[in-house]
Design a protein around this motif. Structure first.
Motif, PDB file in Angstrom:
ATOM      1  N   ALA A  73       0.836  -1.213   0.000  1.00 15.20           N
ATOM      2  CA  ALA A  73       0.000   0.000   0.000  1.00 15.20           C
ATOM      3  C   ALA A  73       0.871   1.264   0.000  1.00 15.20           C
ATOM      4  N   GLY A  74       1.945   1.230  -0.789  1.00 11.69           N
ATOM      5  CA  GLY A  74       2.784   2.404  -0.940  1.00 11.69           C
ATOM      6  C   GLY A  74       3.801   2.623   0.162  1.00 11.69           C
ATOM      7  N   ARG A  75       3.875   1.679   1.117  1.00 10.22           N
ATOM      8  CA  ARG A  75       4.847   1.825   2.207  1.00 10.22           C
ATOM      9  C   ARG A  75       5.766   0.614   2.245  1.00 10.22           C
ATOM     10  N   HIS A  76       7.013   0.885   2.605  1.00 11.43           N
ATOM     11  CA  HIS A  76       8.007  -0.167   2.731  1.00 11.43           C
ATOM     12  C   HIS A  76       8.159  -0.506   4.207  1.00 11.43           C
ATOM     13  N   TYR A  77       8.133  -1.809   4.534  1.00 12.81           N
ATOM     14  CA  TYR A  77       8.281  -2.276   5.916  1.00 12.81           C
ATOM     15  C   TYR A  77       9.521  -3.164   6.010  1.00 12.81           C
ATOM     16  N   HIS A  78      10.320  -2.970   7.068  1.00 19.04           N
ATOM     17  CA  HIS A  78      11.425  -3.888   7.321  1.00 19.04           C
ATOM     18  C   HIS A  78      11.968  -3.692   8.736  1.00 19.04           C
ATOM     19  N   GLN A  79      12.834  -4.612   9.125  1.00 20.75           N
ATOM     20  CA  GLN A  79      13.535  -4.515  10.399  1.00 20.75           C
ATOM     21  C   GLN A  79      14.812  -3.700  10.191  1.00 20.75           C
ATOM     22  N   GLY A  80      14.924  -2.585  10.912  1.00 24.99           N
ATOM     23  CA  GLY A  80      16.131  -1.782  10.791  1.00 24.99           C
ATOM     24  C   GLY A  80      17.295  -2.388  11.553  1.00 24.99           C
ATOM     25  N   TYR A  81      17.017  -2.853  12.774  1.00 23.18           N
ATOM     26  CA  TYR A  81      18.040  -3.463  13.623  1.00 23.18           C
ATOM     27  C   TYR A  81      17.427  -4.624  14.387  1.00 23.18           C
ATOM     28  N   LYS A  82      18.158  -5.714  14.491  1.00 25.52           N
ATOM     29  CA  LYS A  82      17.679  -6.850  15.258  1.00 25.52           C
ATOM     30  C   LYS A  82      17.689  -6.511  16.736  1.00 25.52           C
ATOM     31  N   GLY A  83      16.907  -7.242  17.487  1.00 26.86           N
ATOM     32  CA  GLY A  83      16.851  -7.010  18.920  1.00 26.86           C
ATOM     33  C   GLY A  83      18.121  -7.451  19.616  1.00 26.86           C
TER      34      GLY A  83
END
Length: 466
Positions: A362-372
């Motif tokens: 829906a026009g947005r990029h999702y991801h993990q920037g840094y692991k926990g």
């Protein structure tokens, strides 16, 4: 890390000495040009360079570092270099050890200290480090990484000096948010042409910039990675870019982490959202499932809830296991794996460099920037942003890893040197004109930085700089 004695001796006027040595204003070489310096005690009458050399050497060995620089400043730059080279290693080290950390505040002592730095041979590494520490108020090698610590070499120190001196003094020497500089070896880096960096700036701690590099990126012109042709940072020397980038993190902290409070909300930045705990992971999961309107969204409510719960668990533990197990139990025909959400949850961990992907929901990029880094790998940082901003406004692909990286790369672009005749920050302005205007007024403006820095420090309480 070295012992420093800061007496700050600067007594006496050098005006009469200038008349005595040159008979001309500082900077003129009429009477001294071409005259070789002599060792103290061997000067001959009418030999002004040898006489000045003896005075500089005496002042340095006596611990009067500031006065030694003031004496040097009475003659031209070439003659200063000549004298700095001739006074010998013992005097140079004594000068460096006693140099006050205010040396960069005066144009005169700033210029003369740089001349001494340039005249110091590579083999006198301790002296180079002491000069560097005084000029930029950064302790070198104070807390090396236990397993991967390395020492700066002369080449790296000289290159770092060149990069840092071009930045505003308020961003380095007078930035309370950074007080240490260290070199480490990035064991995960398999490409010697790339440098990497870290900024450790947790509240209440002295900020530390760590740089990992091979000499080849300086001598052979190594260039940035994670960017494409057309990006403003494409082709910039990697060492230089990483150094500016890490200073950018320190400036971000000094201003009160404006990357999170201000810039991330703009359309140019992509209107970032950050997810850092189970309640916010829940928000991200529901946004993705609803936005994709795919097979997962069309599952019966109970099963859709099971998938969303599994997404939250995987995000919380920095893994893909919980999510994959849920999909495997529900996906009898394999159609759920075609959902865009499946790609994000299996390929969106930081280890996959997901910020290089152009896939969006829906026009947005999702991801993990840094692991926990917490217990059970908890505390992972997940983000989302407008894919339109990534396509139209990036200065590098790495810029879109996380909110703070977005700011640091924008900072690096703003302070990357441009061709003669172009205005400062031209590389940033071409892609991010509104952000460029904000940097001009809030980051490159000395008075604005002082005001914002003072306000931010009330809530940070970082230890005093060296």
């Amino acid at each position: 890390m070295h012992e420093r004695r800061e007496h700050g001796h600067g007594h006496g006027s050098s005006a009469s000495l200038e008349d005595q040595v040159t008979g001309h204003a500082a900077g003129k070489t009429t009477l001294t040009q071409g005259i070789a310096p002599a060792e103290p005690g061997t000067e001959t009458p009418g030999d002004p360079v040898a006489a000045l050399q003896a005075k500089v050497q005496t002042a340095a060995l006596a611990g009067h570092a500031r006065h030694a620089l003031q004496l040097l400043a009475t003659v031209s730059r070439p003659v200063q270099a000549q004298i700095a080279a001739a006074i010998g290693p013992e005097a140079r080290k004594a000068l460096a050890r006693n140099l006050p950390t205010s040396v960069g505040d005066s144009p005169t002592t700033n210029a003369s200290s740089e001349i001494v730095f340039e005249a110091t041979p590579d083999g006198e590494l301790d002296t180079l480090e002491l000069l560097f520490e005084a000029r930029f108020r950064l302790k070198i090698g104070d807390h090396p990484k236990a397993k991967h610590g390395r020492e700066f070499d002369a080449l790296g120190l000289r290159r770092m000096w060149t990069v840092l001196k071009a930045l505003p003094p308020g961003h380095v020497a007078h930035d309370w948010a950074v007080a240490k500089l260290d070199r480490y070896h990035d064991t995960q880096d398999h490409d010697p042409d790339h440098a990497h960096g870290l900024f450790d700036g947790h509240n209440g701690k002295a900020g530390e910039i760590d740089i990992s590099y091979e000499d080849s990126i300086i001598t052979d012109g190594g260039t940035t990675d994670h960017d494409k042709k057309g990006d403003p940072l494409h082709g910039v020397n990697r060492f230089d870019e990483v150094a500016r980038h890490e200073v950018g993190h320190a400036v971000d902290r000094e201003l009160g982490w404006v990357s999170f409070s201000t810039l991330c909300l703009t359309p140019e930045a992509g209107e970032w959202q950050e997810y850092w705990d189970p309640p916010t992971y829940q928000i991200a999961a529901e946004q993705m499932v609803t936005g994709s309107n795919g097979p997962i969204h069309r599952l019966p409510p109970t099963q859709r809830t099971q998938v969303i719960d599994a997404m939250v668990q995987s995000m919380q533990h920095s893994d893909t296991i919980h999510f994959r197990n849920a999909i495997d139990k529900l996906d009898g025909f394999g159609h759920l794996k075609g959902d865009p959400v499946y790609h994000v949850m299996t390929q969106g961990l930081a280890s996959h460099n997901p910020w290089l992907s152009t896939r969006a929901i829906a026009g947005r990029h999702y991801h993990q920037g840094y692991k926990g880094t917490g217990k059970g790998k908890s505390g992972a940082d997940w983000v989302s942003y407008s894919e339109k901003a990534y396509a139209n406004h990036r200065v590098s692909e790495y810029q879109f890893r996380a909110i703070q990286e977005w700011f640091a790369e924008a900072y690096a672009a703003f302070y990357t040197p441009v061709a003669h005749g172009q205005p400062k920050g031209a590389k940033l302005k071409g892609k991010l004109p509104e952000t460029h205007a904000w940097f001009v007024h809030h980051v490159d403006n000395k008075h604005a930085v002082e005001k914002e820095s003072k306000a931010a420090r009330k809530h940070d309480h970082a230890p005093r700089k060296p």
